[in-house]
Design a protein around this motif. Structure first.
Motif, PDB file in Angstrom:
ATOM      1  N   TYR A  79       0.846  -1.189   0.000  1.00 48.53           N
ATOM      2  CA  TYR A  79       0.000   0.000   0.000  1.00 48.53           C
ATOM      3  C   TYR A  79       0.883   1.240   0.000  1.00 48.53           C
ATOM      4  O   TYR A  79       1.938   1.269   0.636  1.00 48.53           O
ATOM      5  N   MET A  80       0.396   2.268  -0.701  1.00 47.43           N
ATOM      6  CA  MET A  80       1.088   3.553  -0.723  1.00 47.43           C
ATOM      7  C   MET A  80       0.085   4.630  -0.338  1.00 47.43           C
ATOM      8  O   MET A  80      -1.119   4.479  -0.551  1.00 47.43           O
ATOM      9  N   LYS A  81       0.595   5.705   0.244  1.00 46.89           N
ATOM     10  CA  LYS A  81      -0.273   6.816   0.618  1.00 46.89           C
ATOM     11  C   LYS A  81       0.391   8.121   0.189  1.00 46.89           C
ATOM     12  O   LYS A  81       1.621   8.193   0.037  1.00 46.89           O
ATOM     13  N   LEU A  82      -0.424   9.137  -0.014  1.00 46.10           N
ATOM     14  CA  LEU A  82       0.115  10.451  -0.335  1.00 46.10           C
ATOM     15  C   LEU A  82       0.841  10.998   0.886  1.00 46.10           C
ATOM     16  O   LEU A  82       0.379  10.849   2.014  1.00 46.10           O
ATOM     17  N   GLY A  83       1.982  11.593   0.682  1.00 42.78           N
ATOM     18  CA  GLY A  83       2.714  12.165   1.807  1.00 42.78           C
ATOM     19  C   GLY A  83       4.188  12.289   1.501  1.00 42.78           C
ATOM     20  O   GLY A  83       4.639  12.073   0.385  1.00 42.78           O
ATOM     21  N   THR A  84       4.934  12.628   2.526  1.00 40.54           N
ATOM     22  CA  THR A  84       6.380  12.753   2.396  1.00 40.54           C
ATOM     23  C   THR A  84       7.033  11.654   3.223  1.00 40.54           C
ATOM     24  O   THR A  84       6.486  11.234   4.247  1.00 40.54           O
ATOM     25  N   PRO A  85       8.191  11.209   2.811  1.00 37.46           N
ATOM     26  CA  PRO A  85       8.866  10.144   3.575  1.00 37.46           C
ATOM     27  C   PRO A  85       9.267  10.646   4.965  1.00 37.46           C
ATOM     28  O   PRO A  85       9.527  11.831   5.163  1.00 37.46           O
ATOM     29  N   GLU A  86       9.326   9.726   5.898  1.00 35.74           N
ATOM     30  CA  GLU A  86       9.762  10.067   7.254  1.00 35.74           C
ATOM     31  C   GLU A  86      11.238  10.457   7.223  1.00 35.74           C
ATOM     32  O   GLU A  86      11.998  10.006   6.367  1.00 35.74           O
ATOM     33  N   ASP A  87      11.641  11.288   8.182  1.00 34.09           N
ATOM     34  CA  ASP A  87      13.029  11.741   8.244  1.00 34.09           C
ATOM     35  C   ASP A  87      14.008  10.585   8.342  1.00 34.09           C
ATOM     36  O   ASP A  87      15.084  10.614   7.741  1.00 34.09           O
ATOM     37  N   SER A  88      13.641   9.544   9.081  1.00 29.00           N
ATOM     38  CA  SER A  88      14.550   8.404   9.239  1.00 29.00           C
ATOM     39  C   SER A  88      14.772   7.709   7.891  1.00 29.00           C
ATOM     40  O   SER A  88      15.879   7.252   7.601  1.00 29.00           O
ATOM     41  N   ILE A  89      13.740   7.637   7.067  1.00 30.47           N
ATOM     42  CA  ILE A  89      13.874   7.007   5.751  1.00 30.47           C
ATOM     43  C   ILE A  89      14.745   7.872   4.849  1.00 30.47           C
ATOM     44  O   ILE A  89      15.593   7.363   4.108  1.00 30.47           O
ATOM     45  N   VAL A  90      14.566   9.188   4.905  1.00 32.01           N
ATOM     46  CA  VAL A  90      15.385  10.107   4.103  1.00 32.01           C
ATOM     47  C   VAL A  90      16.845   9.978   4.508  1.00 32.01           C
ATOM     48  O   VAL A  90      17.739   9.920   3.656  1.00 32.01           O
ATOM     49  N   LYS A  91      17.106   9.921   5.824  1.00 32.29           N
ATOM     50  CA  LYS A  91      18.486   9.770   6.302  1.00 32.29           C
ATOM     51  C   LYS A  91      19.076   8.428   5.865  1.00 32.29           C
ATOM     52  O   LYS A  91      20.242   8.348   5.499  1.00 32.29           O
TER      53      LYS A  91
END
Length: 152
Positions: A79-91
């Motif tokens: 499943y995917m949702k509209l939004g921005t990735p969490e900071d931990s995922i970006v890091k």
């Protein structure tokens, strides 16, 4: 029974109209309303490739929903949702890219060192081959001179 002879047509046939137009690009502006969540299900690799397209449209993996992989069938459900990735995922993604870049720099340095070593080795072999060739030529000249002295 005679077969008709084949003829060569030189007339230009226009391409089908549908082949002329490229497929439209999917952008957020080309979609009227984006649903807040979507479910992807299908063969694993095409589904992951589709996931990338949705990520470019603003969707992120829904970390609260299950990701089911059916190995025997070679399929995946997520499943995917509209939004921005969490900071931990970006890091984590940044660390992955930095580690890959460091590995690439290390491999490049190793390749340069290996090429330099090979060039030095090739130069040494060429120098030794030239020395051997000169020595062989000098020895042959001495042999000819000795043979000539026997003839005289």
């Amino acid at each position: 029974m005679t077969k008709p002879k084949a003829t060569l047509s030189t007339s230009v046939q226009p391409a089908p109209a549908e082949a002329a137009a490229p497929a439209p690009a999917m952008t957020p502006a080309s979609i009227t309303t984006l649903p807040p969540t979507i479910r992807l299900f299908g063969a694993t690799l095409p589904t992951l490739a589709e996931m990338i397209v949705h990520a470019r449209l603003g969707y992120v993996l829904d970390m609260m929903a299950p990701v089911d992989q059916f190995g025997a069938a070679g399929t995946i459900s997520l499943y995917m949702k509209l939004g921005t990735p969490e900071d931990s995922i970006v890091k984590q993604a940044q660390a992955t890219v930095e580690a890959a870049a460091a590995q690439q720099r290390l491999q490049y340095a190793h390749d340069v060192q290996e090429a330099a070593r090979q060039m030095l080795e090739d130069d040494a072999k060429a120098k030794r081959a030239a020395e051997v060739a000169a020595e062989v030529a000098a020895t042959r000249a001495k042999i000819k001179a000795l043979e000539a002295s026997l003839q005289a």
